[in-house]
Design an enzyme around this catalytic site. Structure first.
Site, short mmCIF file in Angstrom:
data_model
loop_
_atom_site.label_atom_id
_atom_site.label_comp_id
_atom_site.label_asym_id
_atom_site.label_seq_id
_atom_site.Cartn_x
_atom_site.Cartn_y
_atom_site.Cartn_z
N CYS A 113 -11.12 -16.27 -3.92
CA CYS A 113 -12.25 -15.86 -4.76
C CYS A 113 -13.34 -15.24 -3.88
O CYS A 113 -13.77 -15.84 -2.90
CB CYS A 113 -12.80 -17.10 -5.47
SG CYS A 113 -14.47 -16.87 -6.11
N GLU A 114 -13.75 -14.02 -4.24
CA GLU A 114 -14.74 -13.34 -3.40
C GLU A 114 -16.15 -13.92 -3.57
O GLU A 114 -17.05 -13.60 -2.80
CB GLU A 114 -14.76 -11.84 -3.67
CG GLU A 114 -15.35 -11.43 -5.00
CD GLU A 114 -15.34 -9.90 -5.18
OE1 GLU A 114 -14.55 -9.23 -4.52
OE2 GLU A 114 -16.14 -9.41 -6.01
N HIS A 115 -16.33 -14.75 -4.59
CA HIS A 115 -17.65 -15.33 -4.81
C HIS A 115 -17.88 -16.62 -4.04
O HIS A 115 -19.01 -17.00 -3.79
CB HIS A 115 -17.88 -15.57 -6.31
CG HIS A 115 -17.80 -14.32 -7.11
ND1 HIS A 115 -16.85 -14.12 -8.09
CD2 HIS A 115 -18.51 -13.18 -7.05
CE1 HIS A 115 -17.00 -12.91 -8.60
NE2 HIS A 115 -18.00 -12.33 -7.99
N HIS A 116 -16.78 -17.34 -3.75
CA HIS A 116 -16.92 -18.62 -3.05
C HIS A 116 -16.04 -18.74 -1.81
O HIS A 116 -16.11 -19.73 -1.10
CB HIS A 116 -16.59 -19.78 -4.01
CG HIS A 116 -17.50 -19.85 -5.20
ND1 HIS A 116 -17.18 -19.28 -6.41
CD2 HIS A 116 -18.73 -20.41 -5.33
CE1 HIS A 116 -18.17 -19.49 -7.26
NE2 HIS A 116 -19.12 -20.16 -6.63
N GLN A 154 -10.14 -12.14 -10.26
CA GLN A 154 -8.82 -12.12 -10.91
C GLN A 154 -8.60 -10.89 -11.80
O GLN A 154 -7.52 -10.31 -11.84
CB GLN A 154 -8.62 -13.40 -11.71
CG GLN A 154 -7.17 -13.57 -12.19
CD GLN A 154 -6.94 -14.89 -12.88
OE1 GLN A 154 -7.46 -15.93 -12.44
NE2 GLN A 154 -6.19 -14.90 -13.96
N HIS A 182 -8.66 -21.53 -10.01
CA HIS A 182 -9.65 -21.16 -9.00
C HIS A 182 -10.19 -22.44 -8.40
O HIS A 182 -10.79 -23.25 -9.12
CB HIS A 182 -10.80 -20.38 -9.65
CG HIS A 182 -10.37 -19.04 -10.17
ND1 HIS A 182 -11.04 -17.89 -9.87
CD2 HIS A 182 -9.33 -18.67 -10.96
CE1 HIS A 182 -10.44 -16.86 -10.45
NE2 HIS A 182 -9.41 -17.31 -11.13
N CYS A 184 -12.63 -22.95 -6.66
CA CYS A 184 -14.10 -23.06 -6.74
C CYS A 184 -14.52 -23.69 -8.06
O CYS A 184 -15.61 -24.25 -8.17
CB CYS A 184 -14.75 -21.70 -6.56
SG CYS A 184 -14.02 -20.42 -7.56
ZN LIG Z 1 -15.28 -18.65 -7.16
#
Ligand SMILES: [Zn+2]
Length: 228
Positions: A113-116, A154, A182, A184
């Protein structure tokens, strides 16, 4: 104050896994550094993160971690950022004139995941209808692997797989469904270990013809796993 608001906005956006656009956001100078130079730089950067967290970097168990993580980032889990690693998408003449749907299902997805920067783990299912060209089955696994090895969202992963298959096969009739967990979401934040995310990208007849779409979804639903 304005800056803080802006920072919070983008933090919330990432926490909600809202994608910005559908090409991986790369800078023009993304590959000016060699892979070895990137590994050397990330090694130092990751050392600093661990040091800032208060870890004793002289400890025998931790010493090797910055270099291990740097190599893993550049060559493995983010290796798919490098277009040089894109698998060759050679196609073949469809000699048997099989022009029905072909579905490759349960392709294992390991992404991040590019956010976490935490893992996304799941399965991808790809379907296409040949217009005269076919592609080797294992190529579909490889293309999933290539795009998964990036910091990802995703939805974008699903679209990138479909787009590259459409380009290789010269047809719009390609579809992909990904069902993934995910970490995260599962291991932190809301800590929902059961939930998974399903994304679908349907091209050509998969989008416009309900019968084609239903057939594809039925194959995905079939229990075809070997119990060995
Ligand atoms: Zn994430």
């Amino acid at each position: 104050m304005k800056d803080l608001k802006e920072e919070e906005f983008f933090e919330d956006m990432g926490d909600g896994h809202i994608p910005s656009h559908f090409d991986t956001p790369l800078r023009a100078d993304a590959f000016d550094m060699s892979e070895d130079e990137k590994i050397e730089k990330i090694k130092g950067d990751f050392y600093n993160i661990m040091h800032t967290l208060g870890l004793d970097m002289d400890d025998d168990s931790l010493k090797g971690t910055p270099s291990r993580v740097a190599k893993m980032f550049v060559k493995e889990i983010f290796g798919g950022l490098n277009p040089g690693r894109k698998p060759r998408m050679s196609t073949f003449d469809n000699k048997y004139k099989y022009n029905q749907m072909l579905v490759e299902k349960d392709i294992i997805v390991y992404s991040t995941c590019e956010h976490h920067f935490l893992p996304i783990v799941g399965r991808a299912h790809i379907g296409y209808i040949s217009n005269g060209r076919v592609i080797g089955l294992s190529k579909m696994n490889r293309i999933v692997e290539y795009y998964a090895k990036r910091p990802q969202v995703q939805e974008r992963l699903t679209m990138q797989i479909v787009k590259s298959m459409q380009e290789a096969l010269g047809t719009e009739d390609v579809a992909c469904v990904i069902d993934a967990k995910h970490l995260c979401v599962n291991s932190r934040g809301i800590k929902d270990i059961e939930s998974s995310t399903v994304t679908a990208e349907l091209g050509g007849h998969f989008k416009t013809d309900p019968t084609t779409r239903a057939e594809f979804l039925k194959y995905i639903d079939m229990n075809t796993r070997f119990n060995v």
